[in-house]
Design an enzyme around this catalytic site. Structure first.
Site, PDB file in Angstrom:
ATOM      1  N   HIS A  35       0.814  -1.225   0.000  1.00  0.00           N
ATOM      2  CA  HIS A  35       0.000   0.000   0.000  1.00  0.00           C
ATOM      3  C   HIS A  35       0.846   1.274   0.000  1.00  0.00           C
ATOM      4  O   HIS A  35       0.300   2.367  -0.165  1.00  0.00           O
ATOM      5  CB  HIS A  35      -0.930   0.021   1.214  1.00  0.00           C
ATOM      6  N   ASP A  74      -3.424 -10.443  -2.332  1.00  0.00           N
ATOM      7  CA  ASP A  74      -3.949  -9.889  -1.088  1.00  0.00           C
ATOM      8  C   ASP A  74      -5.395  -9.452  -1.301  1.00  0.00           C
ATOM      9  O   ASP A  74      -5.775  -9.046  -2.404  1.00  0.00           O
ATOM     10  CB  ASP A  74      -3.098  -8.696  -0.666  1.00  0.00           C
ATOM     11  N   HIS A 119      -6.845  -6.836  -0.290  1.00  0.00           N
ATOM     12  CA  HIS A 119      -6.914  -5.398  -0.543  1.00  0.00           C
ATOM     13  C   HIS A 119      -6.091  -5.053  -1.786  1.00  0.00           C
ATOM     14  O   HIS A 119      -5.034  -5.644  -2.020  1.00  0.00           O
ATOM     15  CB  HIS A 119      -6.374  -4.609   0.650  1.00  0.00           C
ATOM     16  N   ASP A 140      -5.266 -12.532   3.631  1.00  0.00           N
ATOM     17  CA  ASP A 140      -6.472 -11.982   4.241  1.00  0.00           C
ATOM     18  C   ASP A 140      -7.727 -12.207   3.403  1.00  0.00           C
ATOM     19  O   ASP A 140      -8.809 -11.754   3.771  1.00  0.00           O
ATOM     20  CB  ASP A 140      -6.297 -10.494   4.569  1.00  0.00           C
TER      21      ASP A 140
END
Length: 311
Positions: free
Chosen positions: A125, A162, A164, A246
């Site tokens: 990120h 991931d 996200h 996740d």
């Protein structure tokens, strides 16, 4: 050939507030599961500390200077609502970058078959001049840039599974025509980026949103139908993975319903493509995964598959 595993106790010195999902216990859970005898064949390496020049390949000098200035002598400071620094954070983040870069060297030289970098904080990120979502440095993007700059690889593919969106990796590689960034992620979900029409300056970005409550079967269809064919067509010399766990059905931060079998399937299919394009060269780096039991089981599955495919 073996699988290299990069770790460092320095990651235990990156401290976050009580109740924060990106916690020291993540590293302890992974260390415990990878300490089992079935993983004795791993080539275990201490993650080296990346120096400024490695970070400045993609991050702004002013950003690195701000992080150095913000680093506390004691306690912790909040860089945003999610991202914290303690006295040990910068060292831990540097080692995430250093591990990914050294893993690229080992894999490209044929010293190991593939590699997994089990470090924190995560990286995908972090944008060029902005920390986000627990992340300070874009380790995987920096490893891609290193492989290209050193001419170890002419083309590098990055696959981010991931839950996200890897907005930071996308930002850092947006203008790099010799990279291909493919991200599957839940949408809607933080950080809100990752729409299909975000395709990079050279058509080098592929985003595939996944619906909340979808399953591993939906993921498999997307990878078979879109992601893996795109990577095959790109014909990379190296595949890097942003390995977030996740998307597991037990993770508290999202709403996908993958299980360990899905991570096993996906790891093997990525390795299939690596076998066809780049002599099996794969470097994987840990990103998310916040339910400790699901994280440790999924990491064990991922590393087990990498070990089976090391060549």
């Amino acid at each position: 050939m073996t699988t290299a595993l990069f770790t460092s106790d320095a990651c235990l010195n990156h401290l976050t507030p009580d109740g924060h999902p990106e916690q020291v216990a993540r590293m302890r859970a992974i260390a415990d599961v990878l300490g089992a005898s079935e993983f004795d064949g791993l080539t275990r390496r201490e993650a080296p500390r990346a120096e400024d020049d490695a970070i400045l390949r993609l991050h702004d000098p002013s950003y690195l200077a701000r992080l150095k200035q913000a680093s506390p002598a004691e306690g912790s400071v909040a860089l945003d609502g999610d991202t914290y620094m303690s006295p040990g954070t910068l060292d831990a983040a540097r080692r995430g970058v250093g591990a990914a870069i050294e893993a690229v060297d080992l894999v490209m030289q044929g010293a190991v078959g593939n590699a997994f970098c089990a470090l924190r904080p995560p990286g995908h990120h972090a944008e060029r001049a902005k920390p986000m979502g627990f992340c300070l440095f874009g380790s995987v993007a920096l490893a891609a840039a290193y492989a290209l700059e050193s001419r170890a690889a002419e083309r590098v593919a990055v696959i981010d599974f991931d839950v996200h969106h890897g907005n930071g990796t996308q930002d850092l590689l947006w203008n790099e025509p010799l990279s291909l960034f493919c991200s599957t992620h839940q949408m809607p979900l933080w950080p809100g980026s990752g729409a299909r029409d975000e395709t990079g300056a050279h058509g080098n970005v592929m985003n595939i949103p996944l619906a909340p409550e979808s399953t591993g079967q939906g993921m498999r269809a997307v990878y078979e139908g879109e992601v893996l064919p795109a990577v095959l067509k790109f014909n990379p010399d190296l595949i890097l993975i942003s390995a977030g766990f996740d998307a597991h059905r037990d993770d508290p931060l999202a709403n996908l319903n993958w299980v360990e079998d899905d991570f096993d399937w996906l790891t093997h299919r990525i390795c299939d493509v690596a076998d066809q394009t780049c002599q099996g060269r794969v470097v994987s780096s840990l990103e998310g995964g916040y339910d400790l039991q699901a994280l440790s089981a999924s990491v064990a599955t991922h590393v087990r598959a990498l070990m089976a495919r090391a060549r």
